[in-house]
Design an enzyme around this catalytic site. Structure first.
Site, PDB file in Angstrom:
ATOM      1  N   SER A 222      80.508  85.968  37.858  1.00 16.68           N
ATOM      2  CA  SER A 222      80.220  85.418  38.420  1.00 16.68           C
ATOM      3  C   SER A 222      78.783  85.405  39.067  1.00 16.68           C
ATOM      4  O   SER A 222      77.740  84.994  39.621  1.00 16.68           O
ATOM      5  CB  SER A 222      80.139  84.172  38.207  1.00 16.68           C
ATOM      6  OG  SER A 222      80.866  83.693  39.354  1.00 16.68           O
TER       7      SER A 222
ATOM      8  N   LYS B  37      81.461  81.372  44.978  1.00 15.76           N
ATOM      9  CA  LYS B  37      79.582  81.613  44.926  1.00 15.76           C
ATOM     10  C   LYS B  37      78.744  81.492  46.140  1.00 15.76           C
ATOM     11  O   LYS B  37      79.401  81.132  47.172  1.00 15.76           O
ATOM     12  CB  LYS B  37      79.781  80.210  43.728  1.00 15.76           C
ATOM     13  CG  LYS B  37      79.414  79.929  43.004  1.00 15.76           C
ATOM     14  CD  LYS B  37      79.575  80.431  41.708  1.00 15.76           C
ATOM     15  CE  LYS B  37      80.549  80.191  40.424  1.00 15.76           C
ATOM     16  NZ  LYS B  37      81.605  81.217  40.047  1.00 15.76           N
TER      17      LYS B  37
END
Length: 142
Positions: free
Chosen positions: A61, A98
């Site tokens: 990701s 993230k």
């Protein structure tokens, strides 16, 4: 993200040969084969040993931020989270890495891969910014 945590032992020195000469990333220059000193990677990469740990990345990701599956993250829990920081976060029982985005509506966890959605962090969620990614260690032999 599956975290394999390793606490950093700042008391051990592990010197590695170091060439003071810079290596060109543009046009080649004559090679400098002489090593003039030693460098301790712990000192170079770890500012706060008592609050630093490592984790290996699982998943893709964050590939557009240069973080790939199998990379080793050096994470400093003492660094303050800022808008745009890449962080290891604990959200409702799971760890993830993230980019933090602080907006008027609240906090979002933003992936660096267009195939993954942003994650809005509701106020009632169990959310902790575990630490800020300070360095990425890559295995280039793959």
């Amino acid at each position: 993200m599956n975290l394999e945590m390793n606490i950093i032992d700042g008391s051990r020195e592990t010197p590695v040969e170091f060439s003071e000469s810079r290596i060109q990333a543009g046009f080649p220059s004559p090679a400098q084969g002489d090593y003039t000193s030693k460098i301790d990677l712990n000192r170079e990469l770890i500012e706060n040993p008592a609050s630093t740990f490592c984790a290996r990345v699982t998943g893709n990701s964050m590939v557009d931020a240069g973080i790939n599956d199998g990379d080793l993250l050096i994470i400093d829990k003492s660094l303050p989270p800022r808008d745009g920081s890449i962080a290891v976060c604990f959200l409702d029982g799971d760890f993830t890495v993230k980019r933090i985005s602080i907006r008027q509506q609240g906090v979002y966890l933003v992936p660096a891969n267009k195939d993954f959605p942003e994650i809005f962090v509701p106020q009632e969620s169990n959310f902790i910014i575990w630490g800020i990614v300070s360095h990425i260690v890559k295995n280039m032999k793959k």
